[in-house]
Motif scaffolding. Structure first.
Motif, PDB file in Angstrom:
ATOM      1  N   ASP A  64       0.807  -1.223   0.000  1.00  0.00           N
ATOM      2  CA  ASP A  64       0.000   0.000   0.000  1.00  0.00           C
ATOM      3  C   ASP A  64       0.838   1.271   0.000  1.00  0.00           C
ATOM      4  O   ASP A  64       0.635   2.153  -0.832  1.00  0.00           O
ATOM      5  CB  ASP A  64      -0.903   0.032   1.245  1.00  0.00           C
ATOM      6  CG  ASP A  64      -2.192  -0.744   1.089  1.00  0.00           C
ATOM      7  OD1 ASP A  64      -3.135  -0.191   0.535  1.00  0.00           O
ATOM      8  OD2 ASP A  64      -2.232  -1.900   1.521  1.00  0.00           O
ATOM      9  N   LEU A  65       1.768   1.370   0.938  1.00  0.00           N
ATOM     10  CA  LEU A  65       2.326   2.673   1.260  1.00  0.00           C
ATOM     11  C   LEU A  65       3.410   3.135   0.311  1.00  0.00           C
ATOM     12  O   LEU A  65       3.548   4.348   0.064  1.00  0.00           O
ATOM     13  CB  LEU A  65       2.831   2.677   2.704  1.00  0.00           C
ATOM     14  CG  LEU A  65       1.721   2.506   3.746  1.00  0.00           C
ATOM     15  CD1 LEU A  65       2.303   2.463   5.149  1.00  0.00           C
ATOM     16  CD2 LEU A  65       0.704   3.630   3.641  1.00  0.00           C
ATOM     17  N   ILE A  66       4.202   2.225  -0.250  1.00  0.00           N
ATOM     18  CA  ILE A  66       5.250   2.655  -1.182  1.00  0.00           C
ATOM     19  C   ILE A  66       4.634   3.373  -2.378  1.00  0.00           C
ATOM     20  O   ILE A  66       5.036   4.476  -2.759  1.00  0.00           O
ATOM     21  CB  ILE A  66       6.109   1.457  -1.640  1.00  0.00           C
ATOM     22  CG1 ILE A  66       7.016   0.983  -0.501  1.00  0.00           C
ATOM     23  CG2 ILE A  66       6.949   1.822  -2.864  1.00  0.00           C
ATOM     24  CD1 ILE A  66       7.852  -0.228  -0.850  1.00  0.00           C
ATOM     25  N   TRP A 115     -11.477  -3.380  -0.035  1.00  0.00           N
ATOM     26  CA  TRP A 115     -10.830  -3.819   1.196  1.00  0.00           C
ATOM     27  C   TRP A 115      -9.416  -4.350   0.973  1.00  0.00           C
ATOM     28  O   TRP A 115      -8.625  -4.416   1.913  1.00  0.00           O
ATOM     29  CB  TRP A 115     -11.655  -4.933   1.856  1.00  0.00           C
ATOM     30  CG  TRP A 115     -12.006  -6.063   0.922  1.00  0.00           C
ATOM     31  CD1 TRP A 115     -13.165  -6.207   0.211  1.00  0.00           C
ATOM     32  CD2 TRP A 115     -11.196  -7.190   0.581  1.00  0.00           C
ATOM     33  NE1 TRP A 115     -13.123  -7.352  -0.550  1.00  0.00           N
ATOM     34  CE2 TRP A 115     -11.930  -7.978  -0.341  1.00  0.00           C
ATOM     35  CE3 TRP A 115      -9.928  -7.623   0.972  1.00  0.00           C
ATOM     36  CZ2 TRP A 115     -11.433  -9.158  -0.882  1.00  0.00           C
ATOM     37  CZ3 TRP A 115      -9.420  -8.800   0.433  1.00  0.00           C
ATOM     38  CH2 TRP A 115     -10.162  -9.557  -0.487  1.00  0.00           C
ATOM     39  N   ASN A 116      -9.064  -4.740  -0.248  1.00  0.00           N
ATOM     40  CA  ASN A 116      -7.825  -5.510  -0.420  1.00  0.00           C
ATOM     41  C   ASN A 116      -6.565  -4.679  -0.240  1.00  0.00           C
ATOM     42  O   ASN A 116      -5.566  -5.154   0.307  1.00  0.00           O
ATOM     43  CB  ASN A 116      -7.815  -6.242  -1.769  1.00  0.00           C
ATOM     44  CG  ASN A 116      -8.013  -5.334  -2.952  1.00  0.00           C
ATOM     45  OD1 ASN A 116      -8.663  -4.297  -2.860  1.00  0.00           O
ATOM     46  ND2 ASN A 116      -7.464  -5.714  -4.091  1.00  0.00           N
ATOM     47  N   TYR A 117      -6.587  -3.425  -0.705  1.00  0.00           N
ATOM     48  CA  TYR A 117      -5.494  -2.490  -0.451  1.00  0.00           C
ATOM     49  C   TYR A 117      -6.144  -1.229   0.109  1.00  0.00           C
ATOM     50  O   TYR A 117      -6.351  -0.241  -0.612  1.00  0.00           O
ATOM     51  CB  TYR A 117      -4.699  -2.221  -1.735  1.00  0.00           C
ATOM     52  CG  TYR A 117      -3.958  -3.448  -2.205  1.00  0.00           C
ATOM     53  CD1 TYR A 117      -2.731  -3.798  -1.645  1.00  0.00           C
ATOM     54  CD2 TYR A 117      -4.500  -4.292  -3.167  1.00  0.00           C
ATOM     55  CE1 TYR A 117      -2.056  -4.945  -2.050  1.00  0.00           C
ATOM     56  CE2 TYR A 117      -3.845  -5.439  -3.572  1.00  0.00           C
ATOM     57  CZ  TYR A 117      -2.628  -5.755  -3.009  1.00  0.00           C
ATOM     58  OH  TYR A 117      -1.958  -6.895  -3.403  1.00  0.00           O
ATOM     59  N   GLN A 120      -3.893   2.371  -0.249  1.00  0.00           N
ATOM     60  CA  GLN A 120      -3.533   2.801  -1.598  1.00  0.00           C
ATOM     61  C   GLN A 120      -4.764   3.123  -2.439  1.00  0.00           C
ATOM     62  O   GLN A 120      -4.804   4.134  -3.150  1.00  0.00           O
ATOM     63  CB  GLN A 120      -2.712   1.706  -2.289  1.00  0.00           C
ATOM     64  CG  GLN A 120      -2.308   2.045  -3.703  1.00  0.00           C
ATOM     65  CD  GLN A 120      -1.808   0.836  -4.482  1.00  0.00           C
ATOM     66  OE1 GLN A 120      -1.867   0.830  -5.707  1.00  0.00           O
ATOM     67  NE2 GLN A 120      -1.309  -0.184  -3.804  1.00  0.00           N
ATOM     68  N   LEU A 121      -5.798   2.279  -2.346  1.00  0.00           N
ATOM     69  CA  LEU A 121      -6.948   2.415  -3.235  1.00  0.00           C
ATOM     70  C   LEU A 121      -8.031   3.336  -2.683  1.00  0.00           C
ATOM     71  O   LEU A 121      -9.057   3.534  -3.334  1.00  0.00           O
ATOM     72  CB  LEU A 121      -7.523   1.034  -3.547  1.00  0.00           C
ATOM     73  CG  LEU A 121      -6.543   0.090  -4.255  1.00  0.00           C
ATOM     74  CD1 LEU A 121      -7.197  -1.247  -4.555  1.00  0.00           C
ATOM     75  CD2 LEU A 121      -5.974   0.706  -5.526  1.00  0.00           C
ATOM     76  N   ILE A 400       1.708  -1.019 -12.111  1.00  0.00           N
ATOM     77  CA  ILE A 400       0.930  -0.156 -11.221  1.00  0.00           C
ATOM     78  C   ILE A 400       1.825   0.774 -10.408  1.00  0.00           C
ATOM     79  O   ILE A 400       1.388   1.823  -9.928  1.00  0.00           O
ATOM     80  CB  ILE A 400       0.034  -1.001 -10.277  1.00  0.00           C
ATOM     81  CG1 ILE A 400      -1.075  -0.131  -9.689  1.00  0.00           C
ATOM     82  CG2 ILE A 400       0.855  -1.651  -9.173  1.00  0.00           C
ATOM     83  CD1 ILE A 400      -2.100  -0.900  -8.878  1.00  0.00           C
ATOM     84  N   ALA A 401       3.105   0.406 -10.255  1.00  0.00           N
ATOM     85  CA  ALA A 401       4.028   1.214  -9.466  1.00  0.00           C
ATOM     86  C   ALA A 401       4.728   2.284 -10.289  1.00  0.00           C
ATOM     87  O   ALA A 401       5.467   3.093  -9.735  1.00  0.00           O
ATOM     88  CB  ALA A 401       5.075   0.302  -8.815  1.00  0.00           C
TER      89      ALA A 401
END
Length: 464
Positions: A64-66, A115-117, A120-121, A400-401
């Motif tokens: 999530d956080l990166i 709920w999964n991320y 981030q989301l 995605i990154a």
């Protein structure tokens, strides 16, 4: 807690009273999101871990956080430039008029996050909308109640309700949320729920971005290094225990290489997760209903004669679910029709790349496609002959990154894209402006039509 309609009305009034939000205010709001993470990151990660049962703070940092911190940094660097008017070339028949595109906030943006991320989301789209000058209402998932409650508390401490607010609740609240006349509604979740969100938004002609799911394929070319491919596929499949919208959903493999891939897969899983039971880096399944569905998928495949290889089991009562490789899956199995959203990976043989492409193209267009190999001509044929939301070559998930690449689906995997400037513009009204000159040629085209018009059209053709 202010009720949903009142919150929306307050934000809508504020957006109409102050449609032009200064860049300093926008950047301040993004910095407040950044400070929220910096000051409370550990508490948020602990809430995520409690919701999942097993999910280490390190996994939340990676998953999530990166990406979220990178997005916030990019917004702070670029929002001022992205907000500027864009000059456009004026066609000859309108000169000496001038034209530009003025970039303005839309108004009130609704975000329904999964709920999964859960960081981030939710905060990613919200921060992008704030950077574009909008007010934001966020509805996080009820399946991560501790994380959602903490986000609501922290956002309320950090923002005024007319800037950014979090609404908690179940599916009924989500339904009422989607029915509000937002200036834009951003949804991340399943295709089935995405259809309902689109229908609710359509009643108000609310524009939407739908980030959905789908069955994302991996094509392993004959030129691929199986050991490396298996490791990178295993990482993409098993991150967050497969509960990832862009996780590899199945592998297309040259016929005859199934056993070799299975051996490489076993080594890859052992390297990434030396044990499954109690391993904090191997996430738990979000709930009992989702866990039961995964067991059902495997039971059905086993009953139809598929060969299933498990790489570790969890203790009774745990929501961890050991990785499962499925070989010999027969057409019609649920795991070949449904998005798996868990650590189960079917392997399907193909005789040539045309057969692999035909298999993908016979199904709804995927959110992501992964290709492994060194034959660039074979790679380019696959990229030209398939349509997907995105592609990563010789890896999984990593597109995605990349903050410079838009992220979004196509067809049943969604519509609209965000990340970077693409996301900023998603939440922006690009208003065209034409400033006419007193020397405009336009009156030459006014009626009554006759010889003068014919001379003017002849001149325009010569100049054009």
């Amino acid at each position: 807690m202010t009720d949903l309609q009142s919150l929306f009305d307050r934000q809508r009034r504020a957006s109409r009273e102050t449609p032009d939000v200064p860049i300093a205010t926008r950047l301040d709001r993004v910095r407040r999101v950044e400070r929220l993470l910096d000051e409370h990151g550990a508490a948020i990660a602990a809430a995520v871990e409690a919701d999942f049962g097993v999910r280490s703070p390190a996994l939340t940092e990676v998953a999530d956080l990166i990406v979220l911190r990178s997005l916030l940094s990019q917004l702070l660097r670029n929002a001022k430039r992205w907000s500027r008017p864009v000059r456009v070339r004026t066609p000859i028949y309108l000169r000496p008029a001038r034209g530009w595109v003025q970039r303005q906030p839309l108004g009130v943006v609704g975000v329904i996050s999964p709920w999964n991320y859960p960081l981030q989301l939710s905060l990613g789209p919200a921060a992008t909308a704030l950077a574009a000058g909008n007010r934001v209402l966020l509805k996080p998932s009820e399946l991560t109640p501790r994380t959602s409650a903490l986000l609501a508390e922290l956002v309320a401490r950090t923002f005024g309700e007319d800037e950014f607010a979090v609404v908690q609740g179940d599916a009924d609240v989500a339904s009422r949320f989607a029915a509000l006349p937002f200036d834009h509604l951003f949804f991340t979740g399943s295709t089935a729920v995405g259809r309902k969100v689109a229908q609710a938004a359509a009643a108000n002609l609310t524009p939407t971005t739908l980030e959905l799911g789908g069955k994302s394929p991996c094509i392993v070319d004959a030129s691929a290094d199986l050991e490396e491919a298996a490791l990178r596929i295993a990482h993409g499949k098993l991150l967050n225990a497969g509960q990832t919208c862009i996780a590899p959903d199945y592998v297309l493999l040259p016929s005859g290489r199934e056993d070799a891939f299975a051996e490489a897969w076993r080594r890859a899983v052992a390297r990434l997760f030396p044990r499954i039971d109690g391993n904090p880096d191997y996430a738990g399944i979000i709930g009992e209903r989702h866990l039961a569905r995964l067991h059902r998928l495997l039971d059905e495949a086993r009953a139809q004669g598929a060969r299933i290889e498990r790489s570790g089991e969890a203790a009774p009562g745990s929501r961890q679910f050991g990785p499962a490789l499925v070989l010999g899956a027969q057409p019609g199995l649920s795991l070949l029709e449904e998005e798996i959203f868990g650590p189960i990976l079917p392997v399907l043989p193909y005789d040539d790349s045309a057969q692999a492409v035909a298999y993908i193209n016979a199904r709804p267009r995927p959110l992501a496609l992964y290709w492994f190999g060194t034959d660039t001509a074979a790679r380019d044929r696959v990229l030209a002959q398939t349509v997907s939301g995105a592609v990563t070559v010789n890896d999984t998930l990593m597109h995605i990154a990349h903050e410079g690449l838009p992220f979004g689906g196509v067809g049943e995997s969604g519509w609209g894209a965000y990340h970077g400037e693409t996301g900023f513009l998603r939440f922006t009204q690009q208003k065209p402006v034409l400033v006419q000159s007193r020397w405009a040629l336009g009156p030459m085209l006014y009626p009554p039509y006759g010889a003068r018009l014919q001379r003017m059209l002849k001149l325009l053709r010569l100049l054009g």
